[in-house]
Design an enzyme around this catalytic site. Structure first.
Site, short mmCIF file in Angstrom:
data_model
loop_
_atom_site.label_atom_id
_atom_site.label_comp_id
_atom_site.label_asym_id
_atom_site.label_seq_id
_atom_site.Cartn_x
_atom_site.Cartn_y
_atom_site.Cartn_z
N HIS A 89 0.85 -1.19 0.00
CA HIS A 89 0.00 0.00 0.00
C HIS A 89 0.89 1.24 0.00
CE1 HIS A 89 -2.85 3.03 1.31
NE2 HIS A 89 -3.78 2.22 0.86
N GLU A 137 -3.83 2.73 -7.36
CA GLU A 137 -4.32 3.88 -6.57
C GLU A 137 -3.38 5.07 -6.76
OE1 GLU A 137 -6.59 2.08 -2.84
OE2 GLU A 137 -4.51 2.50 -2.39
O1 G3P Z 1 -6.52 1.40 0.53
C1 G3P Z 1 -7.50 2.27 0.10
C2 G3P Z 1 -7.02 3.62 -0.05
O2 G3P Z 1 -5.71 3.94 0.04
C3 G3P Z 1 -7.89 4.63 -0.66
O3 G3P Z 1 -8.22 5.46 0.40
O4 G3P Z 1 -9.55 7.06 1.59
O5 G3P Z 1 -9.01 7.41 -0.83
O6 G3P Z 1 -10.61 5.62 -0.17
P1 G3P Z 1 -9.43 6.44 0.23
#
Ligand code: G3P
Length: 214
Positions: A89, A137
């Site tokens: 992560h 992400e």
């Molecule tokens: O692991 C999920 C993450 O990093 C995304 O976070 O708060 O943007 O949904 P968020």
């Protein structure tokens, strides 16, 4: 699939983690959606024993039984009822060789692996480790109000092209059913999210809406 990463949010720690996981279970049962939670290591045993949805760890270390003080042993996660693990992560980045070794250990004990990547290209570079899922992400959108689905849909399309839809999850700023719908439409299997649920006044309503996007 929807995975909520509880991170270390206060609303998702200890007893509150248990209650929040129960809400995920309720929504999974009511909607039939594949909903999973990634909880803190110390909360994992209780939640996996008492909540009937797949529970994941947020990290493991590539260690074995013996001299590894302070590490998270993959076997411990599995024996505590954990079904999977998030690795790399962007808040817990790993060196490539450690990531490779951790994926190998996770597979040895039968944990589903979700590997995070900061870009489609980085995600594609992890295909050689054959993880179960790769979650792309964009770090600048994590924890914010703007979702990757609405602000950078091209990242989802590009990821689907490079990684393939079967293994692709998308995350960062995901908040509602429309974000999930866009992610699915552009080629993702599902989403990885945190603050949209952990900071919600009514997490059940948010989860019902998210599930409607599957
Ligand atoms: O692991 C999920 C993450 O990093 C995304 O976070 O708060 O943007 O949904 P968020």
């Amino acid at each position: 699939m929807i995975i909520t990463n509880f991170k270390t949010y206060e609303t998702a720690t200890s007893d509150k983690a248990f209650s929040l996981a129960k809400i995920h279970e309720e929504v999974a049962k009511e909607t039939g959606a594949d909903i999973r939670v990634a909880v803190q290591a110390v909360d994992l045993a209780r939640i996996s024993h008492e909540v009937d949805i797949p529970v994941m760890a947020q990290h493991i270390d590539p260690v074995t039984h013996g001299s590894a003080t302070g590490h998270i042993l993959p076997e411990s996660v599995q024996l505590a009822g954990g079904k999977g693990v998030i690795l790399n992560h962007s808040e817990r980045r790993l060196k490539r060789e450690i990531l490779e070794a951790s994926i190998k250990r996770a597979k040895e004990v039968g944990l589903v692996t979700v590997i995070c990547a900061e870009s489609p290209e980085e995600g594609a570079s992890f295909l050689e480790f054959d993880p179960d899922f790769i979650a792309v992400e964009p770090p600048e959108l994590i924890g914010g109000d703007i979702s990757v689905s609405t602000s950078q849909p091209e990242i989802i399309e590009h990821s689907a092209k490079l990684i393939g839809s079967e293994k692709l999850l998308i995350g960062a700023g995901i908040k509602n059913g429309e974000d999930v719908r866009i992610a699915k439409k552009l080629g993702a299997q599902g989403v990885l999210l945190a603050s949209g649920v952990t900071k919600a006044e009514n997490p059940k309503a948010v989860l019902m809406d998210l599930a409607s996007g599957l």
